[in-house]
Design a protein around this motif. Structure first.
Motif, PDB file in Angstrom:
ATOM      1  N   GLU A 145     -31.020   4.282  25.941  1.00 36.98           N
ATOM      2  CA  GLU A 145     -30.010   3.701  26.803  1.00 36.98           C
ATOM      3  C   GLU A 145     -30.378   2.270  27.180  1.00 36.98           C
ATOM      4  N   GLU A 150     -33.581   1.370  18.959  1.00 36.74           N
ATOM      5  CA  GLU A 150     -33.268   2.546  18.151  1.00 36.74           C
ATOM      6  C   GLU A 150     -34.490   2.893  17.316  1.00 36.74           C
ATOM      7  N   TYR A 173     -27.070  10.372  15.533  1.00 38.35           N
ATOM      8  CA  TYR A 173     -27.607   9.594  16.651  1.00 38.35           C
ATOM      9  C   TYR A 173     -27.825  10.512  17.850  1.00 38.35           C
ATOM     10  N   THR A 175     -28.336  10.273  21.841  1.00 42.38           N
ATOM     11  CA  THR A 175     -28.145   9.312  22.926  1.00 42.38           C
ATOM     12  C   THR A 175     -28.394   9.979  24.272  1.00 42.38           C
ATOM     13  N   GLU A 210     -23.140  12.472  16.472  1.00 39.47           N
ATOM     14  CA  GLU A 210     -23.933  12.145  17.663  1.00 39.47           C
ATOM     15  C   GLU A 210     -24.196  13.401  18.467  1.00 39.47           C
ATOM     16  N   HIS A 212     -25.290  13.953  22.486  1.00 35.25           N
ATOM     17  CA  HIS A 212     -25.586  13.281  23.758  1.00 35.25           C
ATOM     18  C   HIS A 212     -26.362  14.233  24.669  1.00 35.25           C
TER      19      HIS A 212
END
Length: 286
Positions: A145, A150, A173, A175, A210, A212
């Protein structure tokens, strides 16, 4: 037989001694061969003794002799890394003496390379060095964040290399984490990271775009198709995802109306829809 006398005794003695004499005559030829062999062995031992006396000069001469110059450095099992980069990281180059190759030190240097998980180096006299490497293989990319960077992450949860401008990005990804979440002694970050990697592995036929991570809500999966967020919590991913096809079947052709699917609960599935768009004002005609 101890009490034998006269002719019987002489016959017994002749019977016993005859084979021995024959063996001694046969041993005469073998004895000469044995003496020659011993002579060769002793001369070799003497030579070794001379080398031992002159060990430093002989050792230095052998180290400098072209016969022991490294002519081939073989790199095995490398995929992403160029062989020349592996050789340079090991510190082994053609032309150096094979006696100067410290296999253990070279393997230790390779282990510090960000893309190498383990390495083994061995010398093959007189002029060959073989390097076996096990490269890290990323399973996903952690996007920290606040633009903190990365990083490629391995299947066992190790962030091992930053993602460069020209590096491949066709990985899921992850996150929601900050650099502080991954500090030594921090529990949430590593545990959440391992859960997210488990979800990537158990995603079945979905192509993961992704995942999260959120301290309160757990993991939210965003597949490539359909591009709908799916809340899953912290575990039981396989069983929860098994209910998804039935839900999406009910919304076939109207997937764009779905804002989110919540699969956290065992006895219900919650589908949140997009807010209704305001109707366009009717045109007035005069």
């Amino acid at each position: 037989m101890a009490g034998a006398r006269g002719p019987a005794r002489r016959e017994l003695v002749a019977r016993l001694l005859g084979p021995r004499r024959n063996r001694r005559r046969g041993a005469g030829l073998g004895g000469r061969a044995l003496r020659r062999a011993l002579s060769v062995v002793l001369s070799g031992v003497a030579g070794i003794g001379l080398v031992a006396v002159a060990a430093p000069p002989v050792r230095d001469a052998a180290r400098r002799h072209p016969y022991f110059a490294v002519r081939e450095v073989v790199v095995r099992d490398h995929h992403r890394l160029p062989a020349d980069e592996v050789r340079a990281a090991a510190g082994v180059t053609p032309g150096m003496s094979i006696w100067d190759v410290d296999a253990a030190a070279a393997a230790a240097r390779l282990a510090t390379h960000r893309w190498i998980r383990a390495a083994r180096v061995r010398r093959e006299l007189p002029s060959r060095v073989v390097i076996d490497v096990r490269e890290e293989r990323p399973l996903a990319i952690v996007a920290l964040e606040d633009g903190q960077g990365e990083y490629y992450v391995s299947p066992h949860g190790r962030l091992f290399a930053p993602v460069g401008a020209n590096d491949a990005r066709d990985f899921p990804y992850l996150t929601g984490l900050t650099r502080a979440d991954l500090r030594d002694g921090e529990r949430f970050g590593p545990r959440a990271l391992h859960r997210a990697l488990a979800l990537v592995r158990q995603s079945g036929g979905l192509t993961v775009s992704e995942v999260h991570l959120d301290r309160a809500r757990g993991l939210t999966l965003l597949p490539l198709r359909p591009s709908v967020p799916i809340e899953l919590g912290w575990g039981g991913f396989a069983a929860k995802l098994a209910r998804l096809p039935r839900v999406l079947g009910l919304w076939a052709g109207r997937e764009t109306e779905i804002a989110e699917v919540n699969l956290q609960f065992d006895d219900e599935v919650i589908v949140r829809t997009q807010p209704a768009r305001p109707a366009a004002a009717a045109r007035r005609t005069i």
